[in-house]
Design an enzyme around this catalytic site. Structure first.
Site, mmCIF file in Angstrom:
data_model
loop_
_atom_site.group_PDB
_atom_site.id
_atom_site.type_symbol
_atom_site.label_atom_id
_atom_site.label_comp_id
_atom_site.label_asym_id
_atom_site.label_seq_id
_atom_site.Cartn_x
_atom_site.Cartn_y
_atom_site.Cartn_z
ATOM 1 N N VAL A 56 0.870 -1.189 0.000
ATOM 2 C CA VAL A 56 0.000 0.000 0.000
ATOM 3 C C VAL A 56 0.904 1.235 0.000
ATOM 4 O O VAL A 56 1.693 1.431 0.933
ATOM 5 C CB VAL A 56 -0.927 0.042 1.232
ATOM 6 C CG1 VAL A 56 -1.854 1.259 1.150
ATOM 7 C CG2 VAL A 56 -1.749 -1.235 1.355
ATOM 8 N N ASN A 86 -2.089 4.294 -3.665
ATOM 9 C CA ASN A 86 -2.917 5.250 -2.913
ATOM 10 C C ASN A 86 -2.225 6.604 -2.725
ATOM 11 O O ASN A 86 -2.903 7.619 -2.566
ATOM 12 C CB ASN A 86 -3.245 4.623 -1.547
ATOM 13 C CG ASN A 86 -3.783 5.631 -0.564
ATOM 14 O OD1 ASN A 86 -4.945 6.028 -0.633
ATOM 15 N ND2 ASN A 86 -2.923 6.085 0.358
ATOM 16 N N SER A 132 -8.547 6.441 -7.118
ATOM 17 C CA SER A 132 -8.898 7.524 -8.024
ATOM 18 C C SER A 132 -9.647 8.612 -7.260
ATOM 19 O O SER A 132 -9.444 8.788 -6.041
ATOM 20 C CB SER A 132 -9.738 6.950 -9.174
ATOM 21 O OG SER A 132 -9.999 7.937 -10.140
ATOM 22 N N TYR A 184 -4.961 18.028 -10.339
ATOM 23 C CA TYR A 184 -5.388 16.818 -9.617
ATOM 24 C C TYR A 184 -6.362 15.983 -10.457
ATOM 25 O O TYR A 184 -6.173 14.779 -10.632
ATOM 26 C CB TYR A 184 -6.037 17.247 -8.309
ATOM 27 C CG TYR A 184 -6.515 16.116 -7.443
ATOM 28 C CD1 TYR A 184 -5.611 15.328 -6.740
ATOM 29 C CD2 TYR A 184 -7.877 15.836 -7.308
ATOM 30 C CE1 TYR A 184 -6.054 14.285 -5.925
ATOM 31 C CE2 TYR A 184 -8.328 14.808 -6.501
ATOM 32 C CZ TYR A 184 -7.414 14.039 -5.815
ATOM 33 O OH TYR A 184 -7.851 13.007 -5.016
ATOM 34 N N LYS A 212 -5.867 12.117 -12.024
ATOM 35 C CA LYS A 212 -6.694 10.956 -11.662
ATOM 36 C C LYS A 212 -7.404 10.383 -12.902
ATOM 37 O O LYS A 212 -7.628 9.170 -12.977
ATOM 38 C CB LYS A 212 -7.713 11.340 -10.587
ATOM 39 C CG LYS A 212 -7.072 11.692 -9.227
ATOM 40 C CD LYS A 212 -6.361 10.501 -8.597
ATOM 41 C CE LYS A 212 -5.878 10.805 -7.176
ATOM 42 N NZ LYS A 212 -5.227 9.667 -6.530
ATOM 43 N N VAL A 236 -13.414 11.696 2.084
ATOM 44 C CA VAL A 236 -13.003 10.996 3.306
ATOM 45 C C VAL A 236 -12.311 11.968 4.264
ATOM 46 O O VAL A 236 -11.566 12.861 3.835
ATOM 47 C CB VAL A 236 -12.033 9.834 2.949
ATOM 48 C CG1 VAL A 236 -11.747 8.989 4.186
ATOM 49 C CG2 VAL A 236 -12.603 8.968 1.835
ATOM 50 N N THR A 294 -9.670 13.039 6.003
ATOM 51 C CA THR A 294 -8.222 12.841 6.095
ATOM 52 C C THR A 294 -7.523 14.200 6.053
ATOM 53 O O THR A 294 -8.157 15.239 5.891
ATOM 54 C CB THR A 294 -7.707 12.022 4.889
ATOM 55 O OG1 THR A 294 -7.901 12.822 3.713
ATOM 56 C CG2 THR A 294 -8.416 10.696 4.725
HETATM 57 N N1 LIG Z 1 -9.661 12.304 1.263
HETATM 58 C C1 LIG Z 1 -10.487 12.405 0.226
HETATM 59 O O1 LIG Z 1 -11.594 12.969 0.342
HETATM 60 C C2 LIG Z 1 -10.105 11.816 -1.095
HETATM 61 C C3 LIG Z 1 -11.053 11.886 -2.123
HETATM 62 C C4 LIG Z 1 -10.747 11.320 -3.357
HETATM 63 C C5 LIG Z 1 -9.516 10.722 -3.539
HETATM 64 N N2 LIG Z 1 -8.601 10.666 -2.522
HETATM 65 C C6 LIG Z 1 -7.331 9.997 -2.784
HETATM 66 O O2 LIG Z 1 -7.045 9.100 -1.729
HETATM 67 C C7 LIG Z 1 -5.625 8.929 -1.621
HETATM 68 C C8 LIG Z 1 -5.226 9.104 -0.178
HETATM 69 O O3 LIG Z 1 -5.511 10.431 0.203
HETATM 70 P P1 LIG Z 1 -5.823 10.874 1.704
HETATM 71 O O4 LIG Z 1 -7.080 11.632 1.674
HETATM 72 O O5 LIG Z 1 -5.632 9.736 2.633
HETATM 73 O O6 LIG Z 1 -4.661 11.948 1.863
HETATM 74 P P2 LIG Z 1 -3.590 12.200 3.009
HETATM 75 O O7 LIG Z 1 -4.198 12.015 4.345
HETATM 76 O O8 LIG Z 1 -2.984 13.507 2.655
HETATM 77 O O9 LIG Z 1 -2.539 11.034 2.786
HETATM 78 C C9 LIG Z 1 -1.757 10.987 1.628
HETATM 79 C C10 LIG Z 1 -0.750 9.865 1.754
HETATM 80 O O10 LIG Z 1 0.051 9.885 0.569
HETATM 81 C C11 LIG Z 1 1.406 9.868 0.945
HETATM 82 N N3 LIG Z 1 2.238 10.548 -0.041
HETATM 83 C C12 LIG Z 1 2.043 11.751 -0.605
HETATM 84 N N4 LIG Z 1 3.066 12.047 -1.429
HETATM 85 C C13 LIG Z 1 3.918 10.999 -1.372
HETATM 86 C C14 LIG Z 1 5.148 10.712 -1.984
HETATM 87 N N5 LIG Z 1 5.744 11.569 -2.838
HETATM 88 N N6 LIG Z 1 5.770 9.545 -1.692
HETATM 89 C C15 LIG Z 1 5.199 8.668 -0.830
HETATM 90 N N7 LIG Z 1 4.023 8.874 -0.226
HETATM 91 C C16 LIG Z 1 3.397 10.040 -0.494
HETATM 92 C C17 LIG Z 1 1.455 10.559 2.311
HETATM 93 O O11 LIG Z 1 2.557 10.064 3.060
HETATM 94 P P3 LIG Z 1 3.896 10.878 3.408
HETATM 95 O O12 LIG Z 1 3.542 12.313 3.542
HETATM 96 O O13 LIG Z 1 4.338 10.216 4.682
HETATM 97 O O14 LIG Z 1 4.812 10.565 2.286
HETATM 98 C C18 LIG Z 1 0.165 10.053 2.937
HETATM 99 O O15 LIG Z 1 0.386 8.814 3.588
HETATM 100 C C19 LIG Z 1 -4.999 9.952 -2.566
HETATM 101 O O16 LIG Z 1 -4.617 9.316 -3.766
HETATM 102 C C20 LIG Z 1 -6.133 10.924 -2.821
HETATM 103 O O17 LIG Z 1 -5.998 11.566 -4.064
HETATM 104 C C21 LIG Z 1 -8.872 11.213 -1.312
#
Ligand SMILES: NC(=O)c1ccc[n+]([C@@H]2O[C@H](COP(=O)([O-])OP(=O)(O)OC[C@H]3O[C@@H](n4cnc5c(N)ncnc54)[C@H](OP(=O)(O)O)[C@@H]3O)[C@@H](O)[C@H]2O)c1
Length: 272
Positions: free
Chosen positions: A11, A93, A161, A175, A179, A207, A209
């Protein structure tokens, strides 16, 4: 608890947010499975590992690094094979949402958009280009060595996505297009390799986050008010989704398998 014996799942972006929730779901629900977490934040990853039960520590491998860095990709693949002997599934992810901006603004951050594409899209391309030739070669060797059992071993891949991949959210050009490219990558891989790669691109909904926190804190004035306010309202009304609930779907599909009718497609997390 189901015993899905010996499934090894990678992951990316697993230090917090949805990625971490997916990992926790796998560890809690599939006691035969192992998980490899990839992310940059040493503090979060170390604290996650230190808080695991001793028996779970054996099932977890932590790779600290940036997914855009080739060294991280090489280490992830090499160390996973060394520790667990195989890779059964990957959830791509890791993702970022900035920069936000409009093409009609003269200072639109094209370089920032390229960096975003490196994280959200090209890191995946690079990773798969390292891994898939190896898996294909192993499959070919197995087939040559055992003509009675020539079923190809498949790998499951889930791309995280976003709803922004199919509709233009104001200011989210970088962004959303990254995606959409991920969805197209999923379709391409399915059309070329569906005999031995099962993949699907899944939007997780909105979500709760760090990414949502960033949107609320930093995007005011950068998006149209109405678009920005949608995210504020979801938060204020307590309507953001729980990462553990959404993560359960990703964990189930990556471990138990991706249904044939959705392979290669873009779907929403709650459509299955
Ligand atoms: N939250 C939402 O509402 C939502 C909606 C649609 C899609 N998504 C997608 O869901 C996924 C997870 O997002 P999230 O909401 O959980 O965001 P988040 O809380 O900001 O987490 C993002 C994760 O990605 C890692 N990451 C970012 N850049 C990285 C890099 N260069 N190398 C390695 N790891 C990296 C971060 O870890 P480090 O900083 O430790 O590297 C962190 O663990 C993303 O692809 C996002 O686009 C989220």
């Amino acid at each position: 608890m189901s015993d899905y014996t010996n499934k090894t799942i990678i992951v990316t972006g697993a230090s917090q947010g949805l990625g971490k929730c997916i990992v926790e779901n796998i560890l809690q629900k599939y006691n035969g499975s192992q998980v490899v977490l990839v992310a940059r934040n040493h503090v979060l990853l170390t604290s996650f590992f230190n808080n695991l039960k001793d028996s779970d520590k054996e099932r977890v491998l932590i790779i600290k690094g940036d997914v855009t860095d080739e060294e991280t990709i090489n280490l992830t693949i090499e160390k996973t094979f060394n520790k667990f002997g195989k890779i059964d599934g990957i959830i791509f992810n890791a993702g970022i949402i900035e920069p936000v901006g409009h093409l009609y603004e003269s200072n639109f951050d094209v370089d920032g958009m390229k960096k975003l594409f490196d994280v959200n899209f090209f890191s995946i391309v690079k990773f798969l280009n390292k891994l898939l030739p190896e898996i294909k070669t192993n499959n070919n060797n197995n087939n040559n060595n055992n003509s009675n059992n020539n079923k190809k071993k498949s790998i499951n891949i889930i791309f995280v996505s976003s709803g922004a991949s199919t509709r233009g959210i104001d200011g989210w050009l970088a962004y959303g297009t990254s995606k959409a490219a991920v969805n197209a990558l999923c379709k391409q891989i399915h059309d070329e390799m569906n005999e031995w790669v099962n993949c699907v691109s899944i939007a997780p909904g909105v979500v709760d986050t760090e990414m949502q926190h960033t949107i609320r804190e930093k995007f005011v004035g950068k998006m149209k008010d109405e678009s920005y306010q949608n995210f504020i309202n979801l938060h204020e009304k307590g309507q953001l989704l729980d990462g553990m609930v959404v993560g359960a779907t990703y964990a189930r599909l990556i471990v138990e398998g991706i249904p044939e009718n959705v392979r290669g497609s873009y779907i929403r997390w709650d459509s299955l």
